[in-house]
Write a protein that holds these residues in place. Structure first.
Motif, PDB file in Angstrom:
ATOM      1  N   ALA A 156       0.823  -1.210   0.000  1.00 50.73           N
ATOM      2  CA  ALA A 156       0.000   0.000   0.000  1.00 50.73           C
ATOM      3  C   ALA A 156       0.857   1.260   0.000  1.00 50.73           C
ATOM      4  O   ALA A 156       0.575   2.220  -0.729  1.00 50.73           O
ATOM      5  N   MET A 157       1.911   1.266   0.804  1.00 45.61           N
ATOM      6  CA  MET A 157       2.772   2.444   0.890  1.00 45.61           C
ATOM      7  C   MET A 157       3.502   2.706  -0.424  1.00 45.61           C
ATOM      8  O   MET A 157       3.567   3.840  -0.899  1.00 45.61           O
ATOM      9  N   SER A 158       4.019   1.648  -1.035  1.00 40.98           N
ATOM     10  CA  SER A 158       4.742   1.806  -2.295  1.00 40.98           C
ATOM     11  C   SER A 158       3.829   2.300  -3.411  1.00 40.98           C
ATOM     12  O   SER A 158       4.235   3.101  -4.253  1.00 40.98           O
ATOM     13  N   ALA A 159       2.591   1.817  -3.414  1.00 36.08           N
ATOM     14  CA  ALA A 159       1.651   2.190  -4.470  1.00 36.08           C
ATOM     15  C   ALA A 159       1.255   3.662  -4.406  1.00 36.08           C
ATOM     16  O   ALA A 159       0.935   4.269  -5.427  1.00 36.08           O
ATOM     17  N   THR A 160       1.274   4.249  -3.214  1.00 30.51           N
ATOM     18  CA  THR A 160       0.773   5.626  -3.060  1.00 30.51           C
ATOM     19  C   THR A 160       1.839   6.587  -2.525  1.00 30.51           C
ATOM     20  O   THR A 160       1.506   7.696  -2.111  1.00 30.51           O
ATOM     21  N   TYR A 161       3.119   6.184  -2.561  1.00 36.54           N
ATOM     22  CA  TYR A 161       4.155   7.003  -1.942  1.00 36.54           C
ATOM     23  C   TYR A 161       4.308   8.408  -2.536  1.00 36.54           C
ATOM     24  O   TYR A 161       4.489   9.366  -1.783  1.00 36.54           O
ATOM     25  N   PRO A 162       4.258   8.588  -3.868  1.00 31.06           N
ATOM     26  CA  PRO A 162       4.382   9.957  -4.405  1.00 31.06           C
ATOM     27  C   PRO A 162       3.349  10.922  -3.811  1.00 31.06           C
ATOM     28  O   PRO A 162       3.662  12.089  -3.561  1.00 31.06           O
ATOM     29  N   MET A 163       2.135  10.430  -3.564  1.00 29.45           N
ATOM     30  CA  MET A 163       1.107  11.275  -2.951  1.00 29.45           C
ATOM     31  C   MET A 163       1.489  11.651  -1.524  1.00 29.45           C
ATOM     32  O   MET A 163       1.229  12.766  -1.059  1.00 29.45           O
ATOM     33  N   ASP A 164       2.124  10.718  -0.819  1.00 29.51           N
ATOM     34  CA  ASP A 164       2.548  10.999   0.553  1.00 29.51           C
ATOM     35  C   ASP A 164       3.646  12.046   0.580  1.00 29.51           C
ATOM     36  O   ASP A 164       3.662  12.936   1.432  1.00 29.51           O
ATOM     37  N   MET A 165       4.574  11.953  -0.359  1.00 29.17           N
ATOM     38  CA  MET A 165       5.678  12.906  -0.433  1.00 29.17           C
ATOM     39  C   MET A 165       5.148  14.316  -0.704  1.00 29.17           C
ATOM     40  O   MET A 165       5.520  15.287  -0.037  1.00 29.17           O
ATOM     41  N   VAL A 166       4.234  14.438  -1.672  1.00 35.10           N
ATOM     42  CA  VAL A 166       3.643  15.728  -2.023  1.00 35.10           C
ATOM     43  C   VAL A 166       2.789  16.254  -0.875  1.00 35.10           C
ATOM     44  O   VAL A 166       2.801  17.448  -0.560  1.00 35.10           O
ATOM     45  N   ARG A 167       2.058  15.356  -0.227  1.00 37.21           N
ATOM     46  CA  ARG A 167       1.226  15.769   0.905  1.00 37.21           C
ATOM     47  C   ARG A 167       2.062  16.379   2.021  1.00 37.21           C
ATOM     48  O   ARG A 167       1.687  17.374   2.648  1.00 37.21           O
ATOM     49  N   GLY A 168       3.262  15.802   2.256  1.00 34.79           N
ATOM     50  CA  GLY A 168       4.143  16.349   3.285  1.00 34.79           C
ATOM     51  C   GLY A 168       4.538  17.782   2.988  1.00 34.79           C
ATOM     52  O   GLY A 168       4.534  18.642   3.871  1.00 34.79           O
ATOM     53  N   ARG A 169       4.847  18.073   1.731  1.00 29.63           N
ATOM     54  CA  ARG A 169       5.243  19.437   1.368  1.00 29.63           C
ATOM     55  C   ARG A 169       4.065  20.403   1.427  1.00 29.63           C
ATOM     56  O   ARG A 169       4.212  21.556   1.862  1.00 29.63           O
ATOM     57  N   LEU A 170       2.907  19.969   0.968  1.00 24.15           N
ATOM     58  CA  LEU A 170       1.729  20.834   1.032  1.00 24.15           C
ATOM     59  C   LEU A 170       1.366  21.160   2.481  1.00 24.15           C
ATOM     60  O   LEU A 170       0.937  22.266   2.800  1.00 24.15           O
ATOM     61  N   THR A 171       1.566  20.187   3.351  1.00 22.09           N
ATOM     62  CA  THR A 171       1.188  20.348   4.752  1.00 22.09           C
ATOM     63  C   THR A 171       2.034  21.383   5.470  1.00 22.09           C
ATOM     64  O   THR A 171       1.537  22.118   6.328  1.00 22.09           O
ATOM     65  N   VAL A 172       3.333  21.471   5.137  1.00 25.88           N
ATOM     66  CA  VAL A 172       4.215  22.394   5.859  1.00 25.88           C
ATOM     67  C   VAL A 172       4.194  23.806   5.272  1.00 25.88           C
ATOM     68  O   VAL A 172       4.830  24.697   5.810  1.00 25.88           O
ATOM     69  N   GLN A 173       3.456  24.011   4.181  1.00 23.95           N
ATOM     70  CA  GLN A 173       3.335  25.361   3.641  1.00 23.95           C
ATOM     71  C   GLN A 173       2.575  26.260   4.604  1.00 23.95           C
ATOM     72  O   GLN A 173       1.612  25.828   5.244  1.00 23.95           O
ATOM     73  N   THR A 174       3.013  27.497   4.722  1.00 24.15           N
ATOM     74  CA  THR A 174       2.281  28.514   5.475  1.00 24.15           C
ATOM     75  C   THR A 174       2.047  29.700   4.551  1.00 24.15           C
ATOM     76  O   THR A 174       2.515  29.739   3.417  1.00 24.15           O
ATOM     77  N   GLU A 175       1.322  30.703   5.057  1.00 26.42           N
ATOM     78  CA  GLU A 175       1.039  31.880   4.240  1.00 26.42           C
ATOM     79  C   GLU A 175       2.315  32.647   3.888  1.00 26.42           C
ATOM     80  O   GLU A 175       2.365  33.374   2.909  1.00 26.42           O
ATOM     81  N   ASN A 176       3.371  32.469   4.698  1.00 28.36           N
ATOM     82  CA  ASN A 176       4.627  33.200   4.470  1.00 28.36           C
ATOM     83  C   ASN A 176       5.650  32.405   3.660  1.00 28.36           C
ATOM     84  O   ASN A 176       6.782  32.852   3.483  1.00 28.36           O
ATOM     85  N   SER A 177       5.262  31.213   3.184  1.00 25.55           N
ATOM     86  CA  SER A 177       6.201  30.414   2.400  1.00 25.55           C
ATOM     87  C   SER A 177       6.566  31.141   1.113  1.00 25.55           C
ATOM     88  O   SER A 177       5.697  31.734   0.464  1.00 25.55           O
ATOM     89  N   PRO A 178       7.855  31.125   0.706  1.00 28.43           N
ATOM     90  CA  PRO A 178       8.288  31.872  -0.475  1.00 28.43           C
ATOM     91  C   PRO A 178       7.689  31.354  -1.773  1.00 28.43           C
ATOM     92  O   PRO A 178       7.610  32.073  -2.756  1.00 28.43           O
ATOM     93  N   TYR A 179       7.291  30.103  -1.798  1.00 31.59           N
ATOM     94  CA  TYR A 179       6.707  29.533  -3.015  1.00 31.59           C
ATOM     95  C   TYR A 179       5.536  28.655  -2.603  1.00 31.59           C
ATOM     96  O   TYR A 179       5.630  27.894  -1.649  1.00 31.59           O
ATOM     97  N   GLN A 180       4.434  28.763  -3.309  1.00 29.44           N
ATOM     98  CA  GLN A 180       3.235  28.027  -2.937  1.00 29.44           C
ATOM     99  C   GLN A 180       2.884  26.978  -3.991  1.00 29.44           C
ATOM    100  O   GLN A 180       2.775  27.279  -5.177  1.00 29.44           O
ATOM    101  N   TYR A 181       2.751  25.741  -3.543  1.00 22.60           N
ATOM    102  CA  TYR A 181       2.138  24.730  -4.402  1.00 22.60           C
ATOM    103  C   TYR A 181       0.635  25.001  -4.377  1.00 22.60           C
ATOM    104  O   TYR A 181       0.040  25.183  -3.316  1.00 22.60           O
ATOM    105  N   ARG A 182       0.013  24.987  -5.544  1.00 20.53           N
ATOM    106  CA  ARG A 182      -1.410  25.341  -5.621  1.00 20.53           C
ATOM    107  C   ARG A 182      -2.330  24.152  -5.375  1.00 20.53           C
ATOM    108  O   ARG A 182      -3.529  24.320  -5.212  1.00 20.53           O
ATOM    109  N   GLY A 183      -1.790  22.969  -5.362  1.00 20.99           N
ATOM    110  CA  GLY A 183      -2.607  21.789  -5.147  1.00 20.99           C
ATOM    111  C   GLY A 183      -1.820  20.526  -5.443  1.00 20.99           C
ATOM    112  O   GLY A 183      -0.616  20.563  -5.716  1.00 20.99           O
ATOM    113  N   ILE A 184      -2.513  19.396  -5.421  1.00 18.61           N
ATOM    114  CA  ILE A 184      -1.858  18.098  -5.576  1.00 18.61           C
ATOM    115  C   ILE A 184      -1.135  17.998  -6.916  1.00 18.61           C
ATOM    116  O   ILE A 184       0.058  17.695  -6.988  1.00 18.61           O
ATOM    117  N   PHE A 185      -1.870  18.252  -7.999  1.00 21.26           N
ATOM    118  CA  PHE A 185      -1.302  18.041  -9.332  1.00 21.26           C
ATOM    119  C   PHE A 185      -0.222  19.078  -9.656  1.00 21.26           C
ATOM    120  O   PHE A 185       0.762  18.763 -10.321  1.00 21.26           O
TER     121      PHE A 185
END
Length: 353
Positions: A156-185
């Motif tokens: 299960a982890m191997s099949a969905t790992y890229p989503m987990d990696m991206v989710r980690g980065r989206l989660t640590v974004q704040t309003e003051n982050s220098p660059y904003q990911y706009r969403g998953i894709f």
């Protein structure tokens, strides 16, 4: 009379043959259909369980990741209550659930595959165990359940790992982050373009190592506790060989506590490795002003070594408190939701048949 008897016997024989053929044809059609329905039922139940359990504890999940990756020289989140208050004050209600959409997009298929894989692995391992022991009534031991859970977790982890990696980065974004990911894709395409496809699997090795005790112990402890309670019936907790929802929740909570405590340091390392290579990393990762420092690890061992050297052994358990508060109800809800949804779907399938 004799000819009439022969005719009647032939008629009966033809009727029996016809009924047998009809039964085989009917079973031939229904067997694959039933198998597909069973697979779908398991996948749907697992997906619902994952989505419900993670959404219920989303604020604690986000705080845990922020605590894991924040710059040790520029502390913004200091404990569970203070951290949640800080998120509420600086980002509002929506900030508590930032990254949850991505998390659900990952955890729903992850949970579906995990529960389904566990069921299939359990059946396969049980068949092999019964063949080797020569005992058709043999049941899975806690160690065999641990093995089945570990297989399910890795798949299960191997099949969905890229989503987990991206989710980690989206989660640590704040309003003051220098660059904003706009969403998953957008995050997926940005990482692929700027860091290459291998970047989507940063931290995969500690994840594989960590998922073996984590998911394995979750399933092993949960199933073994249930079996023990049904067999011993302590404190009147079991009625008619059935466990109440409260008792099953308690079994899930115990399973979650054991699994996450053993595997937690690997989860911290995984999160930190996922942040490596992020050129416009959130300020929570790099720090602000003079304390700003890049995050660089050459691998899992290097990440362990640097974390312990510069921050102490306790850094491997950063975020453990909110994670414990999160994992205990999350795992409990996931197991019980899975079983309840399967029961509901099972009733519907039997009715439709």
């Amino acid at each position: 009379m004799a000819s009439e008897d022969v005719k009647s016997e032939l008629a009966v024989s033809k009727f029996v043959n016809f009924a047998g053929e009809a039964k085989l044809a009917r079973e031939g059609v229904k067997a694959p259909s039933y198998a597909v329905l069973s697979i779908c039922k398991s996948l749907v139940a697992g997906g619902v369980a994952g989505g419900v359990s993670r959404t219920a504890v989303a604020p604690l999940e986000r705080l845990k990741i922020l605590l894991q990756v924040q710059n040790p020289h520029n502390i913004k989140y200091n404990g569970t209550i203070q951290g949640l208050k800080y998120i509420w004050r600086t980002e509002g209600f929506r900030g508590l659930f930032k990254g949850n959409g991505t998390n659900c997009a990952r955890i729903v298929p992850n949970s579906a595959v995990k529960f389904f894989s566990y069921e299939q692995a359990s059946k396969g391992i049980l068949r092999l165990y019964q063949q080797q022991t020569g005992n058709e009534d043999a049941q899975l031991t806690p160690l065999l359940r641990l093995g089945a859970g570990a297989c399910a977790g890795i798949i299960a982890m191997s099949a969905t790992y890229p989503m987990d990696m991206v989710r980690g980065r989206l989660t640590v974004q704040t309003e003051n982050s220098p660059y904003q990911y706009r969403g998953i894709f957008h995050a997926l395409s940005t990482v692929l373009r700027e860091e290459g496809p291998r970047a989507l699997y940063k931290g995969w090795l500690p994840s594989v190592i960590g998922v073996v005790p984590y998911v394995g112990l979750n399933f092993a402890v949960y199933e073994s506790l249930k079996d023990w309670l049904v067999k011993t019936r302590p404190f009147g907790l079991v009625e008619d060989s059935e466990l109440s929802v409260t008792t099953r929740l308690a079994c899930g909570a115990a399973a979650g506590t054991v699994g996450q405590t053993v595997a937690y340091p690997l989860d911290v390392i995984r999160r930190r490795m996922q942040m490596v290579g992020w050129s416009n990393a959130a300020s929570i990762v790099t720090g602000d002003g003079r304390s700003k420092a890049p995050l660089e690890y050459t691998g899992m061992i290097d990440a362990f070594r640097k974390t312990v050297r510069y921050e102490g052994f306790g850094a491997l358990y950063k975020g453990l408190v909110p994670n414990s508060v999160k994992v205990v109800p999350s795992i409990a809800i996931a197991f019980v939701t899975y079983e309840m949804v399967k029961d509901i779907l099972g009733v519907e399938i039997r009715i439709s048949d």
